[in-house]
Design a protein around this motif. Structure first.
Motif, PDB file in Angstrom:
ATOM      1  N   GLN A  86      10.564  86.110 101.227  1.00 21.11           N
ATOM      2  CA  GLN A  86       9.224  86.043 101.805  1.00 21.11           C
ATOM      3  C   GLN A  86       8.175  86.111 100.702  1.00 21.11           C
ATOM      4  N   ALA A  87       7.417  85.025 100.525  1.00 20.64           N
ATOM      5  CA  ALA A  87       6.365  84.960  99.513  1.00 20.64           C
ATOM      6  C   ALA A  87       5.052  85.453 100.109  1.00 20.64           C
ATOM      7  N   ILE A  88       4.313  86.220  99.324  1.00 21.89           N
ATOM      8  CA  ILE A  88       3.034  86.772  99.773  1.00 21.89           C
ATOM      9  C   ILE A  88       1.917  85.932  99.167  1.00 21.89           C
ATOM     10  N   LYS A 127       8.850  77.772 105.794  1.00 24.11           N
ATOM     11  CA  LYS A 127       8.718  78.537 104.565  1.00 24.11           C
ATOM     12  C   LYS A 127       8.475  79.999 104.908  1.00 24.11           C
ATOM     13  N   GLN A 128       9.128  80.867 104.151  1.00 20.74           N
ATOM     14  CA  GLN A 128       8.943  82.298 104.356  1.00 20.74           C
ATOM     15  C   GLN A 128       7.695  82.733 103.604  1.00 20.74           C
ATOM     16  N   GLU A 129       6.527  82.330 104.111  1.00 25.35           N
ATOM     17  CA  GLU A 129       5.271  82.650 103.455  1.00 25.35           C
ATOM     18  C   GLU A 129       4.429  83.538 104.360  1.00 25.35           C
ATOM     19  N   GLU A 130       4.048  84.692 103.812  1.00 26.32           N
ATOM     20  CA  GLU A 130       3.148  85.597 104.517  1.00 26.32           C
ATOM     21  C   GLU A 130       1.725  85.292 104.059  1.00 26.32           C
ATOM     22  N   ARG A 131       0.867  84.985 105.022  1.00 24.38           N
ATOM     23  CA  ARG A 131      -0.498  84.595 104.674  1.00 24.38           C
ATOM     24  C   ARG A 131      -1.420  84.889 105.855  1.00 24.38           C
ATOM     25  N   ARG A 132      -2.587  85.412 105.575  1.00 24.02           N
ATOM     26  CA  ARG A 132      -3.621  85.577 106.606  1.00 24.02           C
ATOM     27  C   ARG A 132      -4.919  85.023 106.050  1.00 24.02           C
TER      28      ARG A 132
END
Length: 799
Positions: free
Chosen positions: A284-286, A169-174
């Motif tokens: 890309q999901a944030i 998955k194009q997921e941006e997460r920290r």
């Protein structure tokens, strides 16, 4: 009649009995419905409870693997200027400010106040600190800890993120812990989205009524009726974007009740802050407030202001509708509404409320992070990780890859390639391409990689994959082997540069000539290398033995080459990266330093999994001395040989050592050069392998010069350890004042015998003879005409 009476009487009895029978049937139906409902609801609730246990309890988001540059280490004596320090800070997400809040800096003259953020590096955690850094004369003159007022030997700043490797998955997460979330963001979110969060059990009837009243007054949806727990159930368990149906809303409510029954409020809030959807960039999901802070503001979550917190809270309602880059008016109105709620609930005072209302949105023009801005460098990172981390194990694993990339060096390298190729293209040289590798001579870190004339575009990586004839770039290693025999060779040795013919066997011969078509008689070995004389080099190489040359380059750089005479003049196709590995031996002073783009890999918790930046073994004494002698010769190449244009470019201050290289018909232009801090190897040519009209000094060296005009680097100073400097005339050491005397370095113990100036001895002519054409400007410049002839198609090894 009797029958009729009976029937009438019977009907009358039935009519009197309908009341209780109907009630009994109704009760039965109700009980049956309740039973059926409970029979369905209880098992269904148990099923959903199991789902919560499986999916929420073990909620493991597929975290992207992030690639970071090297942390900037500020130490007294480091070559650094204002422009470069600003570039490094900007790349790492620092912002001009008071130098007090983490991630900010202020400057006054040559004094910088920098407040760093803590981070994990390959050798462990690095604590945040405030440092005062003083720049003077192109160097760091002092580093001081602001809190203790003590001088520091060094201070490391948190690195820039240079790439992100996503999973399925194009997921941006920290991920963040609740205590890392600003308190105003925690309380402000509840004030707007769920004021009774601390008291309800997943569903909030009073909140539904309040939201309906607010929305009715506003004439639009200002507040939602869903609790934070319901929102979390919707996005974390049911998935974003699915159609809103009654079944889905029912499941959402049951999920919310079950989550509240199983988990405490702190766990629910922390999960919410890591899951909430807050933006989109292409595919890309944030997700999560930490990633959103970087995406919208280019700032760390700990460094955002009141108005930025309010904007994040406002975006929760609809990241697309309230997108501040596309719809700033909507976003501003929504942010101001959130500020009003914060003010109404006492979270901010009057002064802060008025200030925040007047403040801009504070959103960056471009998203704060990109999947991959440096494709050539990241390509090298992937290749070096492939041995230990297969592709499917790397993406989506939440790892931190700590690389050696310097953002400033990469920026200067990209700018130099782009500007130089543009200027060369304008001179009827279309379709030029380039490959560049820049390293740290102290430890083998790869600081920059440029793989094409358009560095930001992915594609064929010429820095690693373009295999082209290296020509004269190999000559220093021929002479290195000669100088490793100090009883036979020195920089002052005389070498014959007259026509030479090598018998290849089977009746074939090889007669390479010099690029200028002339012979230069008997010349010093140092001059033969500096001026790239082919005939003299072949004579030295034949005595050294091509097999030893092949063994040397295999040992130093893993380069495989046929040990035939043509190897002496660089008849081997290699990439800029391979040649950088070869020249690293010289630039490091004789150490065998494996180049590495990856310094180490950390797991999701910041613990080191692997390190690749181990200290190289010290150089052996003989290797170190031979490397020093070659470096002196290559410095002579820059001061008065084929690379002397660098002095005219104003780079004489660096004392650089370098070597030009040009393949047959000027198809390939090379330059390899190093200073006290950096080595860079540059290739310029075209993918069609067609003549470019460029030479080593007019193509590759121009790119190198452009890089080092901007990149702060220490001058190259060659140690005298193991060397004996003598003034020489002819073949004897002599007095400094003797006519025609030149000063040379010898391996200690191998200097020639001393002889006084009187009587003078015959001296070989060291200056080149000039023809009448040279006096009228018709002679060809060796600097611009250093071209190695191609060897025979299939040269035969000398018996």
């Amino acid at each position: 009649m009797a029958r009729t009476d009976y029937e009438e009487h019977d009907d009358s009895d039935a009519g009197h009995g309908d009341g209780p029978n109907w009630r009994r049937r109704l009760v039965t139906w109700v009980l049956a419905a309740i039973g059926l409902g409970l029979g369905f609801l209880i098992p269904y609730s148990l099923y959903l409870n199991h789902e919560v246990g499986e999916r929420f309890d073990q909620l493991r988001w597929q975290l992207p693997t992030r690639v970071y540059g090297r942390p900037l280490e500020l130490a007294p004596g480091l070559a650094l200027d204002k422009r470069t320090l600003t570039t490094e800070l900007d790349a790492a997400g620092y912002h001009p400010g008071d130098g007090v809040r983490p991630g900010t800096y202020s400057t006054e003259g040559g004094r910088w106040l920098i407040s760093s953020r803590g981070f994990n590096d390959v050798d462990g955690p690095v604590a945040p600190r405030r440092v005062a850094v003083t720049l003077s004369g192109g160097k760091v003159s002092g580093v001081r800890d602001v809190a203790s007022e003590k001088s520091l030997k060094a201070a490391r700043l948190d690195p820039a993120r240079i790439a992100t490797l996503y999973g399925q998955k194009q997921e941006e997460r920290r991920l963040v812990q609740l205590e890392e979330v600003p308190e105003l963001l925690v309380t402000g979110l509840q004030a707007v989205e769920d004021r009774d969060f601390a008291h309800h059990h997943g569903l909030d009837l009073s909140g539904i009524m309040r939201a309906a009243w607010v929305n009715l007054k506003a004439g639009e949806t200002r507040q939602g009726a869903s609790t934070l727990t319901q929102q979390l159930a919707r996005s974390g368990l049911l998935g974003i974007g699915a159609e809103q149906t009654w079944t889905r809303k029912f499941n959402e409510a049951i999920y919310a009740l079950l989550i509240e029954a199983r988990y405490d409020k702190q766990t629910i809030l922390e999960t919410y802050f890591n899951q909430v959807y807050l933006g989109q960039r292409g595919a890309q999901a944030i997700h999560g407030v930490a990633a959103a802070s970087e995406f919208w503001f280019g700032r760390d979550l700990s460094d955002i202001s009141t108005e930025q917190i309010a904007l994040l809270v406002g975006i929760v309602r609809g990241p697309s509708y309230y997108d501040p880059r596309r719809h700033p008016e909507r976003a501003t109105e929504r942010r101001n509404f959130v500020l009003g709620e914060m003010h109404e609930t006492g979270l901010i005072d009057d002064a802060e409320y008025e200030r925040a209302l007047k403040a801009p949105l504070g959103v960056t023009g471009q998203p704060g992070h990109s999947a991959n801005r440096f494709p050539a460098y990241v390509d090298l990172v992937r290749r070096q990780l492939a041995t230990d981390y297969p592709a499917d194990a790397l993406v989506g694993a939440g790892l931190s890859v700590m690389s050696g990339m310097s953002p400033s060096a990469q920026a200067y390298a990209e700018g130099a390639v782009t500007s130089t190729l543009e200027s060369l293209d304008s001179k009827n040289r279309p379709d030029l391409q380039a490959g560049l590798v820049l390293t740290d001579v102290h430890n083998g870190d790869v600081l920059a990689v440029v793989g094409s004339g358009t560095p930001s575009q992915p594609g064929f990586n010429r820095a690693i994959d373009a295999l082209r004839p290296v020509g004269s770039l190999l000559k220093p290693f021929v002479y290195l082997l000669a100088l490793a025999q100090p009883d036979r060779w020195s920089l002052a040795s005389w070498v014959d540069d007259s026509p030479v013919t090598v018998a290849l066997g089977n009746g074939k011969e090889w007669s390479p000539g010099n690029s200028d078509g002339r012979s230069h008689g008997t010349v010093r070995l140092i001059d033969a290398l500096a001026r790239s004389y082919n005939q003299a080099t072949v004579r030295v190489g034949m005595q050294v033995d091509a097999r030893r040359i092949a063994d040397l380059i295999r040992t130093l750089a893993g380069i495989e080459a046929k040990p035939n005479p043509a190897l002496i003049l660089g008849s081997v196709d290699q990439s800029p990266y391979a040649m950088a590995q070869l020249y690293q031996f010289l630039a490091s002073g004789g150490e065998i330093q494996p180049l590495h783009a990856v310094r180490g890999v950390l797991d999701a918790d910041g613990r080191a999994l692997n390190r690749y930046d181990t200290e190289p073994a010290p150089a052996q004494e003989g290797d170190a001395i031979a490397a020093r002698l070659i470096t002196l010769a290559l410095q002579h190449t820059v001061s008065s040989g084929t690379a002397r244009q660098l002095v005219s470019d104003g780079l004489g201050r660096l004392g650089a050592a370098g070597k030009t290289g040009t393949s047959n018909d000027s198809r390939d232009s090379w330059f390899a050069g190093y200073t006290g801090d950096h080595l860079a190897v540059v290739w310029v040519g075209n993918d069609q392998n067609e003549p470019t009209g460029l030479y080593g000094s007019t193509g590759g060296m121009r790119v190198w010069s452009s890089v080092f005009k901007r990149l702060p680097s220490a001058p190259l100073e060659v140690s005298d350890d193991g060397l004996d400097w003598q003034w020489v005339v002819g073949s004897h050491a002599t007095d400094a004042g003797c006519a025609g005397a030149r000063r040379f370095a010898f391996v200690a113990g191998f200097a020639p015998a001393f002889q006084s100036c009187q009587p003078p001895e015959p001296v070989y002519q060291e200056e080149e003879r000039r023809s009448w054409r040279d006096w009228f400007g018709f002679g060809r410049d060796d600097d611009a005409r250093e071209v190695e002839p191609q060897p025979s198609p299939q040269p035969v090894e000398v018996p």
